[in-house]
Design an enzyme around this catalytic site. Sequence first.
Site, short mmCIF file in Angstrom:
data_model
loop_
_atom_site.label_atom_id
_atom_site.label_comp_id
_atom_site.label_asym_id
_atom_site.label_seq_id
_atom_site.Cartn_x
_atom_site.Cartn_y
_atom_site.Cartn_z
N ASP A 358 -17.25 91.72 116.32
CA ASP A 358 -15.87 91.65 115.84
C ASP A 358 -14.96 92.64 116.55
O ASP A 358 -13.76 92.66 116.27
CB ASP A 358 -15.83 91.90 114.33
CG ASP A 358 -14.82 91.01 113.63
OD1 ASP A 358 -14.59 89.88 114.11
OD2 ASP A 358 -14.26 91.43 112.60
N ASP A 725 -19.45 91.13 99.19
CA ASP A 725 -20.77 90.67 98.77
C ASP A 725 -20.82 90.41 97.26
O ASP A 725 -21.40 89.42 96.82
CB ASP A 725 -21.83 91.69 99.17
CG ASP A 725 -21.41 93.12 98.84
OD1 ASP A 725 -20.32 93.31 98.28
OD2 ASP A 725 -22.17 94.05 99.15
#
Length: 1025
Positions: A358, A725
Amino acid sequence: MEASAGLVAGSHNRNELVVIHNHEEPKPLKNLDGQFCEICGDQIGLTVDGDLFVACNECGFPACRPCYEYERREGTQNCPQCKTRYKRLRGSPRVEGDEDEEDIDDIEYEFNIEHEHDKQKHSAEAMLYGKMSYGRGPEDDENGRFPPVIAGGHSGEFPVGGGYGNGEHGLHKRVHPYPSSEAGSEGGWRERMDDWKLQHGNLGPEPDDDPEMGLIDEARQPLSRKVPIASSKINPYRMVIVARLVILAVFLRYRLLNPVHDALGLWLTSVICEIWFAVSWILDQFPKWFPIERETYLDRLSLRYERECEPNMLAPVDVFVSTVDPLKEPPLVTSNTVLSILAMDYPVEKISCYVSDDGASMLTFESLSETAEFARKWVPFCKKFSIEPRAPEMYFALKIDYLQDKVHPTFVKERRAMKREYEEFKVRINALVAKASKVPLEGWIMQDGTPWPGNNTKDHPGMIQVFLGHSGGFDVEGHELPRLVYVSREKRPGFQHHKKAGAMNALVRVAGVLTNAPFMLNLDCDHYVNNSKAVREAMCFLMDPQIGKKVCYVQFPQRFDGIDTNDRYANRNTVFFDINMKGLDGIQGPVYVGTGCVFKRQALYGYEPPKGPKRPKMISCGCCPCFGRRRKNKFSKNDMNGDVAALGGAEGDKEHLMSEMNFEKKFGQSSIFVTSTLMEEGGVPPSSSPAVLLKEAIHVISCGYEDKTEWGTELGWIYGSITEDILTGFKMHCRGWRSIYCMPKRPAFKGSAPINLSDRLNQVLRWALGSVEIFFSRHSPLWYGYKGGKLKWLERFAYANTTIYPFTSIPLLAYCILPAICLLTDKFIMPPISTFASLFFISLFMSIIVTGILELRWSGVSIEEWWRNEQFWVIGGISAHLFAVVQGLLKILAGIDTNFTVTSKATDDDDFGELYAFKWTTLLIPPTTVLIINIVGVVAGISDAINNGYQSWGPLFGKLFFSFWVIVHLYPFLKGLMGRQNRTPTIVVIWSVLLASIFSLLWVRIDPFVLKTKGPDTSKCGINC
């Protein structure tokens, strides 16, 4: 497109696509044309048309014509690999059983064969090549409604055809001949049969028993089982919890009915804190009511899905590794993680590793290229000698006898050679890191003279490079390697990229286009595979016919390397992973913790779990609101199947267009990716070439692809919090899925944790801030997910606790300061108590101790780990959690956002050198201030007792007990401040003493919590009145 073809970079929005050819020399490989018969070893030969002879059109098992004709005439007439009956080929004599077949060449009409499974595949083809051009240019449909299937010469790196478990294998399926010890002889079967007998305590079968029936029965058994905690351990634990709840209610009633009149402020503050602690304890304690453990049976998994002389039926798995900054996440760490993945004990054709960069760093790209080359030597070494772990840095650093259980005569020689190869590999990686430390003014230039597309990390095209694949992905021994794909999504100014969650969703789409495995393993770049059979452990649950259909993910506990022996700052987090997660596994499953998790792809796509058979309900006319009302699911898989089935009919075109628009609204305007979402068992459309797939992969990682779709809201990793998450797992559980907690004896994955105090507090701050964001979002467990009623109440308690715990920092900070205030003002938060009332306090104190002891007894957690967890709960609570609440409120109320910082994974050369290093952060100020205030309070209280005589010592002990409780909990923090040289930084001392002094002076001046006593008016009666 072959694996060595180069880096594919482009932007779908700008209609750009560039192939940058690899700047490295191709490595010479062995002759792997595979044109030899696997039965007799002779050359296969050619047909009358000059093509390579293919005996089996189903799996392409290499066999020559004499062996093919002999098997049809004298043998079972079945292919040795897929067990499909041989078709009569042109020029072969007829045998018994051919009368029902037409006298034509089957391969010419292969794609006219229809059966039940092809109907579903053709419906997917219709979705792909029918009218899926909605919102796309006319050039995307140039091949027509049904483009021809590529029938030969397929050299791409991605498999085509169906998935797993259906017995079908496309024309281009990879063919892996069995070793001679397994398929060519009875040795492999007999060896596995002997192993099965030994496991069941039988030295040999009974004379009348069929040994094969025993293996068949064994394969039909469940692949896993629950292991409940022994009743002798869990029942006393539950009884103490109930008793503690009753004692807590009696204690709070006494506290409320017996105020302290001369210190109402202190009393009221303490009571509010105690009520909050009670609620927090209930949310944390009751989800641990049904703890369980689990066992897996890997031998049964092999017997069921890896049968002799049959294709391997284990499900394919896509592995995702995410990285951002190569300076904070060293390339050598990422390389070890990738190498451990490529060397897993799993069929190579079933594994695909995707690395998300990224940060678009050329350093990551080049280090991954070096990793791919070193993998050609490392992977065969691991599999040949069955070494553990399979990350080279950790393996060569083991301080154990590496010769234990090793009997191969060449092991020592090959190990030394491999260690030397790895050291050379490390030198090359270190050279790349040193080179990347100085960025040239003109930007990075690749070795072929092409500018690096990611020179501007905030404005660059999407990039994909296949390092290892079907063509070129072989090791030094000629065996195939798993796929390795480099991915860097497109980034442009003005677009919201959603940090790690957005990167993970991009990987999901890229993998869905290129390989589309039904299961996905998510790993951080510093979490390597410590147990090579970890994926098999997960498959024991996900591929179990009984429970696998409703399992959305299998979560493994996090284990860490490089932590100091005493675990000063509770980095191992053992209480959470070995106690709380076991408790959740007995309800609806553990929460997703961000790494070490194997997902079911269909669950990430927002589908609901399949519904089991239900009892027939009473039919009513619907006029009464109490009966006959059935709620329709907003987004279920049955609806999608209905959309596909609706392709036919009188209004098929209209319904088809509406369903296409609905799919594109959910998944985005990629026809190939939308088609892949309908394939439950994985695989890619057989009519797509690798070049088309790579072009579509660039499309799905474009920065505007997710606009006006449900990505991040209902699909994939959920946006809205830096702890994505928790949100992702919560959404799955709300849809009715359940998760599994798998704890193999050998830890599945291991990672690194920040052992430095400041880094550890910053990590906890990030987690707590994410929880605060979830608390104020629409996905808060307090009010989200009630409509379907699929989230169990105890599971909701656990999720609510994960979002509420940062707010405990406020009452915790107040409760840590109260003892010092009591010592400085000579007041106390409790009135003088009688002997009977003292039983409440003693009982509550004893119940807390007994609960902890029994919890440690059934969980196996040591008392030292439990105590470290308690200490850091206080340290983090009055520092990181407090700052998280403040930052969260600023973000919600004022819109002030905080930047996400990646936790450094770099290691110090000195053993635990980071443990003693000091890094300034404002998080250190509150705990230091509390510590100094309590120390000053203890000194003041003891001095006052000495001056006032013997009668002052009795009330002093209660105050000193609470103050020492605070100091003991903050002791690891104090050691962290002192460091190795026992020197506290001047800035910390100045700030803490200043705040403590200001607080003490204000307290003496204002004295807010103590009632003022009225004395005589000296203006009227004089001083000596």
